[in-house]
Design an enzyme around this catalytic site. Structure first.
Site, PDB file in Angstrom:
ATOM      1  N   TYR A 183      58.648  74.496  50.165  1.00  0.00           N
ATOM      2  CA  TYR A 183      58.799  73.070  49.905  1.00  0.00           C
ATOM      3  C   TYR A 183      60.134  72.574  50.462  1.00  0.00           C
ATOM      4  CZ  TYR A 183      60.042  68.753  47.543  1.00  0.00           C
ATOM      5  OH  TYR A 183      60.470  67.480  47.291  1.00  0.00           O
ATOM      6  N   HIS A 232      68.680  68.027  52.093  1.00  0.00           N
ATOM      7  CA  HIS A 232      67.629  67.131  52.589  1.00  0.00           C
ATOM      8  C   HIS A 232      68.221  65.772  52.939  1.00  0.00           C
ATOM      9  CE1 HIS A 232      63.845  69.235  50.682  1.00  0.00           C
ATOM     10  NE2 HIS A 232      64.379  69.903  51.679  1.00  0.00           N
ATOM     11  N   GLU A 259      70.399  64.859  49.504  1.00  0.00           N
ATOM     12  CA  GLU A 259      69.970  65.685  48.380  1.00  0.00           C
ATOM     13  C   GLU A 259      70.420  67.122  48.638  1.00  0.00           C
ATOM     14  OE1 GLU A 259      65.915  63.401  46.851  1.00  0.00           O
ATOM     15  OE2 GLU A 259      65.749  65.295  47.983  1.00  0.00           O
ATOM     16  N   ASN A 277      69.513  70.550  47.232  1.00  0.00           N
ATOM     17  CA  ASN A 277      68.511  71.224  46.415  1.00  0.00           C
ATOM     18  C   ASN A 277      68.890  72.686  46.198  1.00  0.00           C
ATOM     19  OD1 ASN A 277      66.049  69.129  46.573  1.00  0.00           O
ATOM     20  ND2 ASN A 277      67.011  69.250  48.588  1.00  0.00           N
TER      21      ASN A 277
END
Length: 335
Positions: free
Chosen positions: A19, A97, A104, A106
């Site tokens: 992901y 991201h 972001e 993550n």
């Protein structure tokens, strides 16, 4: 900046890493910052525990920040969430991201302590939410990031990030109707807004202190509208505006005192977590007692990678470059 801890972690490790990076490692707008995705997958997939990993994101309104700040934030977040652990006791993946128009950072942490093989749960909501919130507030203040606590940052509509696109589009259309009703004076409080929606043939299925939910005319889950005009306390009159201006003034004039109290709270919560994790994950005397197999001992782990990046290693806790956590050599007492 906000910090979100995801409510998932029971699947295969590849689900989390793919992901973040894409199945072929080529997700557009994604950059691997730290860690080895294959090692993260292997640790998750070999774990005997139901919850294989913990994941989350540091999400910024800013489109980007300097690289040095990213490194400092990652260092310090690890030193906070995993206080008391040395960098060879856990593994972590960090992926950046940019594909949503905002930055972001993550992360994925396999839920296993590497030296003992015991279950490691980095985040318990009831115990750790105050810790994470205090860290977020201190970091936002330190770097001047957009602060979600600022009254100026209240938004007219907040929707869940994982809603299907058609739901988002419908929510945006409903929100436009709501904003038009308020801006034209047809609704001066939430009760009048609800009445207006129902006058259009819509069903307001649920109301909470901060939101309303409208039944989807096409079926499926209700559409939740959360934000300023959907709060039970919403008023669009002059008195409400006065209260809003007062809130802004109080936020700014009381900011330094609030941050001092938040720093004290952060230090207290970190001290308690440090003591707990140290006690639970005492290092084995036999160095062979590790979750890594003999065939993998020479492979790079997150701890090995991070030694050249983070601050002081954790004997009495680690200090990231952010400087939010001060190392005094003594353990805070539980209070």
């Amino acid at each position: 900046m906000i910090v979100k801890i995801h409510a998932r972690g029971a699947g295969r490790g590849s689900g989390a890493t793919e992901y973040l990076l894409g199945k072929d490692g080529q997700r557009e707008g994604a950059t691997l910052l730290r860690g080895d995705p294959q090692i993260i997958q292997d640790l998750c997939d070999s774990s005997p525990y139901a919850q294989k990993y913990t994941s989350g994101v540091l999400s910024f309104e800013e489109s980007d920040i300097p690289e040095e700040q990213k490194q400092a934030l990652m260092d310090d977040f690890e030193a906070t969430l995993l206080a008391g652990l040395d960098v060879d006791q856990y593994s972590i993946l960090w992926v950046e991201h940019h594909d949503k128009g905002r930055l972001e950072l993550n992360f994925v942490i396999p839920n296993v302590e590497l030296q003992t093989g015991k279950r490691l749960q980095p985040y318990y909501d009831r115990a750790d939410r105050p810790l994470v919130n205090a860290w977020k507030d201190c970091a936002n203040h330190q770097y001047g990031f957009s602060d979600p606590n600022d009254p100026e940052k209240s938004r007219s509509l907040v929707t869940a990030h994982d809603l299907p696109q058609n739901k988002k589009e419908l929510a945006e259309a409903l929100n436009k109707i709501g904003e038009d009703l308020v801006s034209h004076g047809h609704a001066t409080n939430r009760a009048e807004l609800v009445e207006a929606f129902e006058g259009f043939g819509l069903t307001v299925a649920r109301q909470t202190p901060s939101s309303i939910s409208i039944a989807d005319p096409t079926g499926g889950k209700n559409i939740r509208l959360k934000g300023t005009i959907y709060a039970e306390s919403f008023r669009s009159d002059a008195v409400a505006r006065q209260h809003f201006e007062q809130d802004k003034t109080e936020f700014r004039t009381g900011r330094e005192d609030a941050i001092r109290a938040t720093r004290e709270s952060l230090e207290s919560h970190v001290g308690k977590k440090r003591d707990y994790l140290r006690q639970r994950y005492q290092r084995p005397t036999d160095t062979g007692e590790t979750v890594r197999s003999e065939s993998r001992q020479n492979e790079p782990q997150m701890g090995d990678h991070q030694r050249g990046v983070s601050g002081v290693e954790s004997g009495n806790g680690r200090v990231g470059r952010l400087g939010l956590l001060e190392s005094t050599g003594s353990r805070p007492t539980d209070s």
